[in-house]
Motif scaffolding. Sequence first.
Motif, mmCIF file in Angstrom:
data_model
loop_
_atom_site.group_PDB
_atom_site.id
_atom_site.type_symbol
_atom_site.label_atom_id
_atom_site.label_comp_id
_atom_site.label_asym_id
_atom_site.label_seq_id
_atom_site.Cartn_x
_atom_site.Cartn_y
_atom_site.Cartn_z
ATOM 1 N N UNK A 26 73.480 -12.951 -13.631
ATOM 2 C CA UNK A 26 74.197 -13.354 -12.426
ATOM 3 C C UNK A 26 74.107 -14.867 -12.297
ATOM 4 N N UNK A 27 75.255 -15.514 -12.290
ATOM 5 C CA UNK A 27 75.317 -16.946 -12.003
ATOM 6 C C UNK A 27 75.501 -17.054 -10.505
ATOM 7 N N UNK A 28 74.537 -17.681 -9.846
ATOM 8 C CA UNK A 28 74.547 -17.700 -8.388
ATOM 9 C C UNK A 28 74.078 -19.037 -7.838
ATOM 10 N N UNK A 29 74.334 -19.243 -6.574
ATOM 11 C CA UNK A 29 73.824 -20.424 -5.880
ATOM 12 C C UNK A 29 72.466 -20.046 -5.300
ATOM 13 N N UNK A 30 71.411 -20.650 -5.868
ATOM 14 C CA UNK A 30 70.052 -20.327 -5.462
ATOM 15 C C UNK A 30 69.458 -19.293 -6.396
ATOM 16 N N UNK A 31 68.471 -18.566 -5.879
ATOM 17 C CA UNK A 31 67.783 -17.523 -6.639
ATOM 18 C C UNK A 31 67.860 -16.219 -5.832
ATOM 19 N N UNK A 78 81.654 -18.783 -7.383
ATOM 20 C CA UNK A 78 80.313 -18.226 -7.589
ATOM 21 C C UNK A 78 80.052 -17.248 -6.456
ATOM 22 N N UNK A 79 79.295 -16.201 -6.705
ATOM 23 C CA UNK A 79 78.606 -15.853 -7.942
ATOM 24 C C UNK A 79 79.559 -15.272 -8.995
ATOM 25 N N UNK A 80 79.031 -15.193 -10.223
ATOM 26 C CA UNK A 80 79.719 -14.537 -11.326
ATOM 27 C C UNK A 80 78.728 -13.591 -11.990
ATOM 28 N N UNK A 89 82.954 -9.900 -12.329
ATOM 29 C CA UNK A 89 83.626 -10.532 -11.200
ATOM 30 C C UNK A 89 82.634 -11.214 -10.288
ATOM 31 N N UNK A 90 83.060 -11.421 -9.056
ATOM 32 C CA UNK A 90 82.248 -12.115 -8.072
ATOM 33 C C UNK A 90 81.602 -11.153 -7.089
ATOM 34 N N UNK A 91 81.347 -11.658 -5.899
ATOM 35 C CA UNK A 91 80.626 -10.899 -4.880
ATOM 36 C C UNK A 91 81.356 -9.607 -4.510
ATOM 37 N N UNK A 92 82.637 -9.679 -4.180
ATOM 38 C CA UNK A 92 83.365 -8.488 -3.716
ATOM 39 C C UNK A 92 83.349 -7.383 -4.763
ATOM 40 N N UNK A 93 83.608 -7.754 -6.012
ATOM 41 C CA UNK A 93 83.635 -6.753 -7.083
ATOM 42 C C UNK A 93 82.238 -6.179 -7.302
ATOM 43 N N UNK A 94 81.225 -7.025 -7.244
ATOM 44 C CA UNK A 94 79.841 -6.551 -7.401
ATOM 45 C C UNK A 94 79.503 -5.540 -6.316
#
Length: 116
Positions: A26-31, A78-80, A89-94
């Motif tokens: 997961x590529x995200x902003x933060x941890x 992001x995220x990816x 995908x991103x947040x919605x798809x996750x």
Amino acid sequence: MENQDQVVKETLDRIHDQVSNNPVVLYMKGTPQMPSCGFSSRAAQALVETGEKFAFVNVLADAQIFEHLPKYQDWPTFPQLYIGGELQGGCDITLELAESGELKKLMAEANAKASA
């Protein structure tokens, strides 16, 4: 200009290695423990709730990845989430995958294949 092209190529190669060498990333902003945006927080929480292993990259801690990841699979935000080397995908798809139960299944399959 050539130097910038080299930086882009090296960064895209590094992203490719991360995506290829981690069954779930997961590529995200933060941890996951300290997300820096709501979308990243919700996506990471969905992954945590599966109980499956996953890697993450804090894009805020790596300016090159932050800048160039959107070019990797032509996904601008992001995220990816990548599972088995493929962009999900991103947040919605996750969150949709999590709700349907598909997220845990995809993650479990990718983790099993990687450890086989």
